[in-house]
Design an enzyme around this catalytic site. Structure first.
Site, PDB file in Angstrom:
ATOM      1  N   ASP A 185     -38.347  30.789  -3.451  1.00 32.08           N
ATOM      2  CA  ASP A 185     -37.438  31.801  -2.905  1.00 32.08           C
ATOM      3  C   ASP A 185     -36.681  31.322  -1.671  1.00 32.08           C
ATOM      4  OD1 ASP A 185     -38.189  33.570  -4.866  1.00 32.08           O
ATOM      5  OD2 ASP A 185     -39.479  34.794  -3.573  1.00 32.08           O
ATOM      6  N   LYS A 196     -35.820  40.058   1.591  1.00 32.09           N
ATOM      7  CA  LYS A 196     -35.042  40.214   0.364  1.00 32.09           C
ATOM      8  C   LYS A 196     -35.730  41.239  -0.529  1.00 32.09           C
ATOM      9  CE  LYS A 196     -37.941  38.026  -2.664  1.00 32.09           C
ATOM     10  NZ  LYS A 196     -38.545  38.649  -3.887  1.00 32.09           N
TER      11      LYS A 196
END
Length: 285
Positions: A135, A8
């Site tokens: 996350d 990401k």
């Protein structure tokens, strides 16, 4: 079973406060990208969870996020752990702010849910993901999301238009704990980066979106290599450039693959360089 665990980047990252438990609250837009680790899971064999990793400095015990994800899965489902081998082939750079450990854990949760036919709903998988790390819930879902709380509260937003990222990871790294310790020496973010990005995604084209890239850590860590890479990306034609996460990888946004690959050639002396594209949430499953 072999699966991909996608990295990401943060399009924006505002740090908005600190909870009583010491964890920081965020307001960030995260985006999945087409750079991945490959994970191979094999049930059976010797009892217990066994992890191997292609990078020898990454822990393979309960200090490993994939290991902990498997532990939480077996505890939640009540399935007897009769042995599980997890082999991680790393491609995502470490200490880069790209969620390498988080996405490995998310991929393991998805894979085990399939392998064992547990049929845990996404809400339950997100609960397990949050236990592993802040996350991990985003990496479980993927795509383009606004993330608040400590990062575990997800709100899908308008997807990023088709484009390409040139990501450069300099030799210097930054641990998340160290980054937050340095950040605590400064006031919290003014709440402007993420709301502006959400509006740009809804109403603006790629040039406007690229102008709204922002990261509070970049402002406070002030890493020389980050500054140099950002300057090089903009000089090579990037529409915008910013550090991701707590660093130290930096990426630039390009509207064509040709432009991105030409720029990548100009950054090879500054670190490891990757040309990627944004992924939709459905592409990671």
């Amino acid at each position: 079973m072999k699966i991909r665990a996608y990295a990401k980047v943060n399009l924006t990252l505002d740090v908005t406060g600190r909870r009583e438990d010491g964890l920081h609250t965020l307001d960030t837009v995260m985006q999945s990208v087409s750079l991945w680790d490959e994970i191979e899971l094999t049930p059976g064999g010797l009892p217990g969870i066994r992890v191997q990793c292609s990078r020898d400095y990454i822990p393979v015990d309960n200090g490993n996020t994939a290991y902990r994800a498997a532990q939480y899965f077996f505890r939640k489902t009540g399935l007897k752990d009769e042995g599980l081998s997890i082999v991680i082939h790393k491609r995502i750079p470490s200490r880069a702010g790209m969620g390498g450990g988080s996405t490995d854990a998310a991929a393991v949760l998805r894979a085990l849910n399939s392998i064992y036919g547990a049929n845990l709903p996404m809400e339950t998988l997100r609960e397990l993901a949050t236990r592993v790390g802040a996350d991990v819930p985003f990496c479980l879902q993927g795509g383009t999301c606004r993330c608040t709380g400590i990062g575990e509260i997800l709100e899908p937003v308008t997807e990023l238009p088709n484009c390409f990222f040139v990501i450069c990871k300099p030799p210097a790294g930054m641990s998340t704990l160290r980054a937050y310790a340095l950040l605590d020496q400064y006031p919290m973010s003014r709440k402007y980066g993420t709301p502006r990005m959400v509006e740009a995604l809804e109403k603006g084209g790629l040039p406007k979106i690229a102008q709204c890239l922002q990261n509070r850590f970049e402002e406070t860590l002030r890493l020389v290599q980050v500054r140099d890479i950002k300057k090089a990306l903009l000089g090579a034609g990037a529409m915008g450039a910013v550090m991701t996460g707590s660093g130290s990888a930096v990426y630039g946004v390009f509207d064509t693959e040709a432009a991105a690959r030409n720029a990548a050639q100009l950054l090879t002396d500054k670190g490891k360089v990757y040309v990627t594209r944004p992924l939709r949430s459905g592409e990671i499953h």
